[in-house]
Each structure stands twice: as structure tokens, then as C-alpha cells.
Scaffold this active site. Structure first.
Site, mmCIF file in Angstrom:
data_model
loop_
_atom_site.group_PDB
_atom_site.id
_atom_site.type_symbol
_atom_site.label_atom_id
_atom_site.label_comp_id
_atom_site.label_asym_id
_atom_site.label_seq_id
_atom_site.Cartn_x
_atom_site.Cartn_y
_atom_site.Cartn_z
ATOM 1 N N GLY A 1 0.821 -1.204 0.000
ATOM 2 C CA GLY A 1 0.000 0.000 0.000
ATOM 3 C C GLY A 1 0.851 1.249 0.000
ATOM 4 O O GLY A 1 1.975 1.257 -0.505
ATOM 5 N N GLU B 1 5.612 -3.421 1.010
ATOM 6 C CA GLU B 1 5.750 -3.172 -0.428
ATOM 7 C C GLU B 1 4.954 -1.914 -0.735
ATOM 8 O O GLU B 1 3.729 -1.931 -0.733
ATOM 9 C CB GLU B 1 5.227 -4.387 -1.210
ATOM 10 C CG GLU B 1 5.757 -4.452 -2.641
ATOM 11 C CD GLU B 1 4.876 -3.712 -3.621
ATOM 12 O OE1 GLU B 1 5.211 -2.539 -3.936
ATOM 13 O OE2 GLU B 1 3.870 -4.272 -4.068
ATOM 14 N N CYS C 1 1.746 -0.798 -8.895
ATOM 15 C CA CYS C 1 2.886 -0.114 -8.268
ATOM 16 C C CYS C 1 4.109 -0.088 -9.178
ATOM 17 O O CYS C 1 4.994 0.743 -9.015
ATOM 18 C CB CYS C 1 3.231 -0.777 -6.936
ATOM 19 S SG CYS C 1 3.636 -2.532 -7.079
#
Length: 437
Positions: free
Chosen positions: A181, A203, A237
């Protein structure tokens, strides 16, 4: 799950049972902007029940042999594969992504992960050394920290971060936390878990650069960079959000890139020809649009996308959270659009002169998750990859993963790594045993 045909109602899954909650939150279909689901608004009580169920299940599950646990994971993979279409439909509706992407990447990748780790757990070895002069033998064993799948092994508790999230990460009986997140949420998790010295795997975000040298193969580079910028609405991401192009090919690259971006179709998730669906929420759509407004105020140019081209949607989807893939140029490295994670279908394209210059500029942000390098010069590829402050570097490709190898970021992009060896080490505790004979 329980509910009516009109409105789906989810329930928490604790100790092998679906349990109702005293209060619920509305969940919106990103493609229509309408409520389609009710989700439990859980709190401390539900977290306590889940933790107790996990603690009760832990001794039995952790004592099972690797072969037994591998069989369970393989069975889970089989069940996922059998329900691929149903799960893809649910994932697409919940997140707004195209059904095609959910069918071809999300669910198959979940199946692959279960199968990989089902095999991986069968092949780990321990360490052993001898000290003959002292008559001692040393060896290591690893004991599980996390849990797996009979009743109580997997528990799912829905809710909002400030209530259910904080109750979970601060619980003294939760020994480790794996989180994916944003950085601000990770900071809060670190604060709450610090008094208990919990193990953390974080992460987090990225501001990932693509570096395109003058000898790059543009036939491959342009379509791949469009995909790396806008796949899943840019809500990955690992997506590219800063594109550095060597000055001698800058104009040519930009012309091709904008043309290819305009061909990237935004449509309703069920449209098989759609390349992009809807963003995850109305609030997030507004956040992404705010960055484009800031870029305009700074004097940047919007070459295509938001506010430039027209978005055509069916009447039922007019209130959905859609936006066109957007390309920004004439923007300074100090701009928030070049430094902050936007997490949407927005990318900035800027020129550079030399190898040394672009490495410094690529490394100038607080993030260090992923990067791509495009060049036909093998020596240059190795030099640049080594100097980039990124946990992953792809050269002449994007998003090719090898689960045996580490995955994770540097700097503010996270703590720890995932992968066969790294995950094994994170989710177990190592113990050294010495035997004197």
C-alpha cells in the site's frame, strides 16, 4: 457470502465460517459509480475473534509435513482455476479493471503463485556445520510464523484502516505484518507495531522511470512503454510514470508514443476491445485529475488524454470513474507530477542528454521500486542497471517476473523482499541448535 440479487452483502470469514457484522460499508462499482455491494465495517471485536481462531489453528497446521501443506496449496490452485471466470468477473467489477485483464493476468497469476509456493516448500534445505575439535555439530531449523488453510488458518476481516487495520497491526499476538500500500499507511503500521518488535514486509509506492537511449528499438519500446504506463489504469505499483528519452530521438519517440496512447481504448470493463477500465474510486479519480491541473498551472503541456481528448462512454457508465491515458511534457523534475506517486493513467515524458545525467535524475526521487532501460548496448544496460536505485530493473521489456528471485523496493518503496527464498525466510523464524557429543 450472503445477499439478494439486488445487492451483494459480504461477510467476514473467521474460523472457517462466514459471520455477519453489526455494521456495513457501501462499496461502489467503479464503472457505474453505483453501490453494488455491502462490506463489513469490522473493528476490534472481529480482529480478536480472528486472532484467537488463528492461534488455535496454528499448532495443528504448523506440525503438518511440507508434503501435506503442498497438497493443500495445490488444491487451492485447482479450485481457483476451476472458478476462473467467476473470480475474474468479481475482480473486474470490484476494481474497475477490464475483464480481459482479470481473466488473463490476475486470476491465472494467483493460480501460478499457489502452485509455485506449493512446489517451493518441498525444496528448502537447512544449514549444518561441524566443530570436530570441540565435538559439536551445529544445524539450523526454521519454524513457521504464519498460518495456512483448515478452519482458523485463513481469516478474512473487512473494514477500514483506522478501525480494523490498527486493531490488527497493534495486536500483541500478531507476530508479523506483510503490507502492500501507501507510504503514509506503512509509517502508521511501523509506529503501531514497534512496541511489539514485529517483523515487517512493506511493499510501497513507486515513481518508476523508463530510460530510453537513442539506440533503443522503438518498434518494441513504444508499445511496451504505453502498456507499462497505462496497464490497469496505471494502478500497478510497477507502472512507469517518468519517461526519460535521449534528446536525439525525443521528438520521434514522442510522436509515436502519443499516437499509440490515443489508440489505447478506455471502455467498460466487459468490453473485450477495451485496454483500460475505470479507476478504483471517485476520490482517487479526483486525486489523479488534481495532478493534471497542477501540471497545467506549472506551464506543462498535456499532449493527449484528460481535458484534451473526448471520452466516449455508454449512458449507464457516464458516472463511472473513467479517464483517458494522459501524457505530460515540458515539465520540470521538481514538479509534484515528477516526484509523487500518482497511481493513475498519467505519465511524464522529458528529454535527457547523457547517461550520467539521466541516472542522477532517475535516482532523484524518494522512491526506488522499479525501472526500465531501453538500449541495444549490452555494456550500457549493465552499467545503468547497476547504478539505478531500484529494487527491480527491466531492460528492453517490462513486468516479466521470476518468482524465485527477490521482489521489492529501495528507499521509500518498502522494506524487505518477496520471492521463494525471501518469503521463506520472512514467514519463518530461524533457530540454531548445537549438539555436543
Amino acid at each position: 457470502m450472503a445477499g439478494t440479487r439486488a445487492l451483494l452483502t459480504l461477510e467476514n470469514f473467521i474460523d472457517g465460517k462466514f459471520l455477519p457484522c453489526s455494521s456495513y460499508l457501501d462499496s461502489y462499482d467503479p464503472s457505474t459509480g453505483e453501490v453494488y455491494c455491502r462490506v463489513p465495517d469490522s473493528g476490534k471485536e472481529e480482529v480478536e475473534a480472528a486472532v484467537e481462531a488463528a492461534r488455535a489453528a496454528f499448532p495443528g497446521w504448523s506440525s503438518r509435513s511440507p508434503q501435506e501443506r503442498s497438497q493443500v496449496l495445490q488444491r487451492l490452485a485447482d479450485l481457483l482455476e476451476q472458478s476462473l471466470e467467476e473470480l475474474a468477473q468479481a475482480e473486474s467489477r470490484d476494481q474497475g479493471k477490464t475483464l480481459t485483464l482479470a481473466r488473463t493476468m490476475d486470476i491465472p497469476r494467483s493460480v501460478q503463485n499457489f502452485r509455485f509456493f506449493a512446489s517451493s516448500i518441498l525444496h528448502h534445505t537447512s544449514e549444518c556445520t561441524q566443530m570436530d575439535h570441540l565435538g559439536c555439530l551445529h544445524y539450523t531449523v526454521r519454524t513457521p510464523v504464519g498460518i495456512g488453510v483448515p478452519p482458523g488458518v485463513v481469516n478474512i476481516v473487512f473494514g477500514m484502516g483506522p478501525r480494523v487495520g490498527e486493531a490488527l497491526v497493534s495486536h500483541p499476538a500478531v507476530p508479523l505484518i506483510s503490507f502492500t500500500g501507501s507510504q503514509p499507511t506503512a509509517e502508521r503500521i511501523t509506529q503501531l507495531s514497534a512496541p511489539h518488535c514485529k517483523k515487517l514486509s512493506l511493499e510501497l509506492g513507486g515513481k518508476n522511470p523508463a530510460i530510453i537511449f537513442e539506440d533503443a528499438n522503438l518498434e518494441e519500446c513504444v508499445p511496451t512503454t504505453v502498456r507499462s504506463s497505462f496497464a490497469n489504469q496505471g494502478e500497478i505499483c510497477l507502472c512507469t510514470s517518468r519517461i526519460f528519452v535521449q534528446k536525439s530521438i525525443y521528438s520521434e519517440f514522442l510522436k509515436r508514443f502519443v499516437k499509440a496512447t490515443r489508440m489505447w481504448k478506455v471502455g467498460i470493463p466487459s468490453d473485450p476491445s477495451a485496454d483500460m477500465g475505470a479507476l478504483i474510486s471517485k476520490a482517487h479519480l479526483e486525486k489523479v485529475r488534481s495532478y493534471i491541473k497542477k501540471a497545467r498551472m506549472e506551464g506543462a503541456q498535456i499532449l493527449c488524454g484528460e481535458g484534451v481528448d473526448k471520452l466516449n462512454l455508454p449512458p449507464r457508465n457516464q458516472a463511472g470513474y473513467f479517464m483517458l491515458p494522459t501524457v505530460i511534457t515540458d515539465i520540470k523534475d521538481e514538479s509534484c507530477c515528477m516526484k509523487e506517486e500518482i497511481f493513475g493513467p498519467v505519465t511524464c515524458v522529458v528529454p535527457f542528454d547523457s547517461e550520467e545525467e539521466v541516472i542522477q535524475r532517475a535516482n532523484s526521487v524518494k522512491y526506488g521500486l522499479a525501472a526500465t532501460v531501453w538500449s541495444g548496448n549490452v555494456g550500457r544496460v549493465h552499467r545503468v542497471a547497476k547504478k539505478l536505485q531500484s529494487g527491480l530493473v527491466w531492460t528492453n521489456c517490462w513486468l516479466i517476473r521470476e518468482l524465485n528471485l527477490p521482489f521489492g523496493g529501495m528507499k521509500s518503496s518498502g522494506v524487505g523482499r518477496e520471492g521463494a527464498k525471501d518469503s521463506y525466510e520472512f514467514f519463518t523464524e530461524i533457530k540454531t541448535i548445537t549438539i555436543k557429543h
